[in-house]
Design a protein around this motif. Sequence first.
Motif, short mmCIF file in Angstrom:
data_model
loop_
_atom_site.label_atom_id
_atom_site.label_comp_id
_atom_site.label_asym_id
_atom_site.label_seq_id
_atom_site.Cartn_x
_atom_site.Cartn_y
_atom_site.Cartn_z
N TYR A 46 12.02 -70.05 -24.92
CA TYR A 46 13.02 -71.01 -24.47
C TYR A 46 14.15 -70.25 -23.88
O TYR A 46 15.24 -70.94 -23.12
CB TYR A 46 13.99 -71.31 -25.97
CG TYR A 46 13.03 -72.38 -27.18
CD1 TYR A 46 11.75 -73.19 -26.22
CD2 TYR A 46 13.15 -72.82 -28.23
CE1 TYR A 46 11.36 -74.37 -26.32
CE2 TYR A 46 12.72 -73.61 -29.01
CZ TYR A 46 11.09 -74.10 -27.72
OH TYR A 46 10.63 -75.02 -28.61
N THR B 33 15.98 -76.51 -26.36
CA THR B 33 14.62 -77.15 -25.02
C THR B 33 14.13 -78.64 -25.69
O THR B 33 14.18 -79.63 -26.21
CB THR B 33 14.25 -76.30 -25.59
OG1 THR B 33 14.24 -75.90 -26.48
CG2 THR B 33 15.31 -74.90 -24.72
N SER C 53 22.13 -71.81 -27.11
CA SER C 53 21.08 -71.79 -27.51
C SER C 53 20.63 -72.12 -28.87
O SER C 53 20.99 -71.85 -29.68
CB SER C 53 19.42 -71.45 -26.90
OG SER C 53 19.18 -71.36 -25.37
#
Length: 261
Positions: free
Chosen positions: A80, A36, A65
């Motif tokens: 996120y 991110t 992620s």
Amino acid sequence: MEVVICRDEEEIGRLGADVVSRLVRTRPEAVLGVATGSSPRPVYAELVARVRAGELDLSGVSTFSLDEYVGLPEGHPASYRTEIRRELTDPAGIPPERVHSPQGSAGDLPAAARAYEKRIAAAGGVDVQLLGIGSDGHIAFNEPGSSLASRTRIKTLTRRTREDNARFFDGDTDAVPTHCLTQGLATIMQARHVVLVATGEGKARAVAQLVEGAVSARWPATVLQWHPHVSVLLDEAAAAGLGLAGYYREAWANKPDWQGL
């Protein structure tokens, strides 16, 4: 480690998207590690543009992620998971059940960290990991001093990192959570190809350490010097501190077209 000094963010986005596109065309169910922040957004924008143009299909891809804040409620606009869905997975047509992130809202954070490691392994590991880099040299939320052998775990965020991320919390540093769940440096190192993006003069010192400095927990990103396949995509400002910039430009200009990143 291959360093590519690009003209602008558009070129960075194109080169990063080329890596993912080549992977997905040979392996439609590829596993993509996603970061991110502002650095990877040109890559995401180019991927989404290719999907919308009918040039690329990402519907079979799974994403993992790097990290998630601890304590933010589900669906918080600065979480996120929300950001990845907004910037990449939703517009690119990646099904929600294929979008994975650490569970920062879990009651048992150590158990959630262990479960995330197992989920990555069960998926076959990460094929391509996209990364940014913090101004202090962190990757994911592995702050300076992190063990180079670390795995997914809870970490305390430095004041500097929270100040850097305050822009996502209406400029309020105190609103940025103090803890996160993050993949460890050893977890990241297991990805088969790492693509790190850095732009702006604020990243120049960290980039210089990453590429040309000694491997040290003081600059966690330097562990990538031990990885067999790392592509570093920079703009001119982020490359300003590199002593061997001329060599990197020459090597890229003379690289065979068939080789790619």
